[in-house]
Design an enzyme around this catalytic site. Structure first.
Site, mmCIF file in Angstrom:
data_model
loop_
_atom_site.group_PDB
_atom_site.id
_atom_site.type_symbol
_atom_site.label_atom_id
_atom_site.label_comp_id
_atom_site.label_asym_id
_atom_site.label_seq_id
_atom_site.Cartn_x
_atom_site.Cartn_y
_atom_site.Cartn_z
ATOM 1 N N ALA A 40 0.867 -1.168 0.000
ATOM 2 C CA ALA A 40 0.000 0.000 0.000
ATOM 3 C C ALA A 40 0.911 1.229 0.000
ATOM 4 C CB ALA A 40 -0.890 -0.023 1.229
ATOM 5 N N GLY A 47 0.486 -4.761 1.042
ATOM 6 C CA GLY A 47 -0.731 -4.776 0.233
ATOM 7 C C GLY A 47 -0.545 -5.454 -1.116
ATOM 8 N N GLU A 49 -0.970 -9.053 -0.384
ATOM 9 C CA GLU A 49 -2.393 -9.257 -0.073
ATOM 10 C C GLU A 49 -3.247 -9.230 -1.342
ATOM 11 O OE1 GLU A 49 -2.051 -6.082 2.860
ATOM 12 O OE2 GLU A 49 -2.953 -7.418 4.333
ATOM 13 N N GLU A 89 4.613 -5.010 7.353
ATOM 14 C CA GLU A 89 3.946 -3.850 7.956
ATOM 15 C C GLU A 89 4.459 -3.510 9.349
ATOM 16 O OE1 GLU A 89 2.439 -6.288 6.326
ATOM 17 O OE2 GLU A 89 0.964 -5.460 4.933
HETATM 18 N N1 DAK Z 1 4.640 3.157 -0.826
HETATM 19 C C1 DAK Z 1 5.034 4.305 -1.436
HETATM 20 N N2 DAK Z 1 6.130 4.408 -2.189
HETATM 21 C C2 DAK Z 1 6.889 3.312 -2.338
HETATM 22 C C3 DAK Z 1 6.560 2.073 -1.722
HETATM 23 C C4 DAK Z 1 5.365 2.027 -0.939
HETATM 24 N N3 DAK Z 1 4.928 0.886 -0.357
HETATM 25 N N4 DAK Z 1 7.526 1.180 -2.051
HETATM 26 C C5 DAK Z 1 8.407 1.828 -2.839
HETATM 27 N N5 DAK Z 1 8.029 3.108 -3.018
HETATM 28 C C6 DAK Z 1 8.706 4.148 -3.792
HETATM 29 C C7 DAK Z 1 9.958 4.638 -3.074
HETATM 30 O O1 DAK Z 1 9.626 5.597 -2.102
HETATM 31 C C8 DAK Z 1 10.730 5.232 -4.229
HETATM 32 O O2 DAK Z 1 10.186 6.488 -4.547
HETATM 33 P P1 DAK Z 1 11.139 7.783 -4.759
HETATM 34 O O3 DAK Z 1 11.955 7.883 -3.523
HETATM 35 O O4 DAK Z 1 11.968 7.423 -5.980
HETATM 36 O O5 DAK Z 1 10.178 8.907 -4.979
HETATM 37 C C9 DAK Z 1 10.402 4.280 -5.385
HETATM 38 O O6 DAK Z 1 9.188 3.604 -5.013
HETATM 39 C C10 DAK Z 1 11.469 3.227 -5.618
HETATM 40 O O7 DAK Z 1 11.690 2.565 -4.396
HETATM 41 P P2 DAK Z 1 13.179 2.341 -3.799
HETATM 42 O O8 DAK Z 1 14.092 3.418 -4.238
HETATM 43 O O9 DAK Z 1 13.011 2.099 -2.336
HETATM 44 O O10 DAK Z 1 13.568 0.971 -4.556
HETATM 45 P P3 DAK Z 1 14.560 -0.157 -4.072
HETATM 46 O O11 DAK Z 1 14.720 -1.068 -5.234
HETATM 47 O O12 DAK Z 1 15.783 0.437 -3.442
HETATM 48 O O13 DAK Z 1 13.766 -0.943 -2.900
HETATM 49 C C11 DAK Z 1 11.853 -2.017 -1.877
HETATM 50 C C12 DAK Z 1 12.634 -1.670 -3.205
HETATM 51 C C13 DAK Z 1 10.549 -2.688 -2.290
HETATM 52 C C14 DAK Z 1 12.700 -2.995 -1.046
HETATM 53 C C15 DAK Z 1 11.609 -0.716 -1.069
HETATM 54 O O14 DAK Z 1 11.035 0.265 -1.939
HETATM 55 C C16 DAK Z 1 10.674 -0.902 0.088
HETATM 56 O O15 DAK Z 1 11.069 -1.428 1.150
HETATM 57 N N6 DAK Z 1 9.406 -0.476 -0.054
HETATM 58 C C17 DAK Z 1 8.440 -0.534 0.999
HETATM 59 C C18 DAK Z 1 7.956 -1.961 1.163
HETATM 60 C C19 DAK Z 1 6.920 -2.042 2.258
HETATM 61 O O16 DAK Z 1 7.187 -1.759 3.419
HETATM 62 N N7 DAK Z 1 5.729 -2.447 1.851
HETATM 63 C C20 DAK Z 1 4.625 -2.601 2.760
HETATM 64 C C21 DAK Z 1 3.856 -1.332 2.731
HETATM 65 S S1 DAK Z 1 2.723 -1.266 4.070
HETATM 66 C C22 DAK Z 1 -3.920 -1.288 7.014
HETATM 67 C C23 DAK Z 1 -4.191 -1.555 5.701
HETATM 68 C C24 DAK Z 1 -3.152 -1.908 4.875
HETATM 69 C C25 DAK Z 1 -1.886 -1.970 5.327
HETATM 70 C C26 DAK Z 1 -1.655 -1.707 6.639
HETATM 71 C C27 DAK Z 1 -2.651 -1.373 7.489
HETATM 72 N N8 DAK Z 1 -4.979 -0.897 7.859
HETATM 73 C C28 DAK Z 1 -6.338 -0.752 7.302
HETATM 74 C C29 DAK Z 1 -4.765 -0.725 9.271
HETATM 75 C C30 DAK Z 1 -0.885 -2.301 4.393
HETATM 76 C C31 DAK Z 1 0.275 -1.732 4.450
HETATM 77 C C32 DAK Z 1 1.335 -1.921 3.492
HETATM 78 O O17 DAK Z 1 1.218 -2.473 2.428
#
Ligand code: DAK
Length: 259
Positions: A66, A110, A113, A133
């Site tokens: 997400a 997400g 998911e 998360e």
């Molecule tokens: N959201 C927003 N932007 C994202 C992103 C994300 N999840 N993942 C990557 N990006 C963006 C980065 O910010 C970057 O943007 P700029 O800085 O260039 O503007 C661009 O995509 C490229 O990413 P990286 O430079 O980080 O690329 P790398 O190859 O170095 O790394 C990576 C790839 C996938 C390892 C890294 O980007 C990363 O760790 N991303 C986050 C992964 C993550 O934590 N995903 C889970 C998200 S939390 C809920 C409902 C839903 C949820 C929770 C609660 N409730 C109703 C309570 C769900 C939550 C989630 O999904």
């Protein structure tokens, strides 16, 4: 066919293909993308020429979660009152036609998911699945704790959700999260081949088969078997069942009419 800002859509024969397309954010799922995705699924559901769907992303990311930047400014009252992450966020899971997730690269949070909301996942050999998360001080919110646990069991689900570790494609296949692992270069070809096979079959039979499998998650074994038997019996009311069996007996290919 409608065009969208965050996804690409096309039909190939009886297959509706949806490609997540926010490359700069690794297909992070924001509200606009989810609105586009739900609208595209609605359109394919309503289109009688589409018999199966495929959902995919890029070679680097199916979806990296997400959109953290969009979520970061939200507060509890509005997430609760708007039932944040319900409705269109769950649209793939309520799809009646079959939908296959073709996953390459990251399927995190997400993204994982969303893939699990589909009927099955075909993974490229570079796929990485995770529910990280807790790294962000939150927990899965679009069904991850439930669907991952049903797919891989408590031990691995706890390991992934509590430690935020990723699972690679090989482990995901061993654990039952994905149906097939495919070399990245062949992912779309093999996925489309399976989707075309499904699209060549009788739509009512396919819908019933999907419904029967999904009921196994909700019912006791005895109730599930009873439900399956009723659906099986009802296939004797569709022309395609008669055609399929006649064609077998006559050693010819069946011509299904989806009735
Ligand atoms: N959201 C927003 N932007 C994202 C992103 C994300 N999840 N993942 C990557 N990006 C963006 C980065 O910010 C970057 O943007 P700029 O800085 O260039 O503007 C661009 O995509 C490229 O990413 P990286 O430079 O980080 O690329 P790398 O190859 O170095 O790394 C990576 C790839 C996938 C390892 C890294 O980007 C990363 O760790 N991303 C986050 C992964 C993550 O934590 N995903 C889970 C998200 S939390 C809920 C409902 C839903 C949820 C929770 C609660 N409730 C109703 C309570 C769900 C939550 C989630 O999904």
């Amino acid at each position: 066919m409608a065009t969208y800002e965050n996804i690409l859509v096309e039909t190939r024969g009886g297959v509706g293909l949806i490609t997540l397309n926010r490359p700069k954010a690794l297909n992070a799922l924001n509200s606009d993308l989810i609105r586009d995705l739900a609208a595209a699924i609605d359109a394919f559901e309503a289109d009688p020429s589409v018999l199966c769907m495929v959902l995919t992303g890029s070679e680097k990311a199916f979806a990296a979660g997400a959109d953290i930047k969009e979520m970061s400014v939200r507060e509890f009252p509005d997430t609760y009152t708007t039932d944040y992450m319900a409705g269109p966020w769950e649209r793939a899971s309520t799809c009646r036609k079959p939908i296959i997730a073709a996953v390459a690269g990251y399927a995190l949070g997400g993204g994982c998911e969303l893939a699990m909301q589909c009927d099955m996942i075909y993974a490229a050999d570079n796929a990485k699945f995770g529910q990280p998360e807790v790294n962000l001080g939150t927990i899965p919110g679009i069904g991850g704790s439930q669907r991952l646990t049903r797919a891989v069991g408590k031990a691995k689900a706890m390991d992934m959700i509590l430690t935020a570790r990723n699972m690679d494609a090989q482990e995901a296949e061993r654990s039952g999260l994905v149906a097939r692992v495919i070399p990245l270069a062949n992912l779309m070809e093999e996925t489309m081949k399976a989707a075309e096979k499904i699209a060549s079959l009788s739509l009512p039979a396919i819908l019933m088969a999907k419904e029967a499998v999904n009921r196994s998650f909700e019912l006791t074994l005895a109730e599930g078997v009873r439900f399956e038997r009723r659906l099986f019996q009802s296939t004797f009311g569709i022309a395609d069942r008669k055609e399929g069996m006649m064609a077998f007996a006559e050693k010819r290919k069946p011509g299904f009419v989806h009735k």
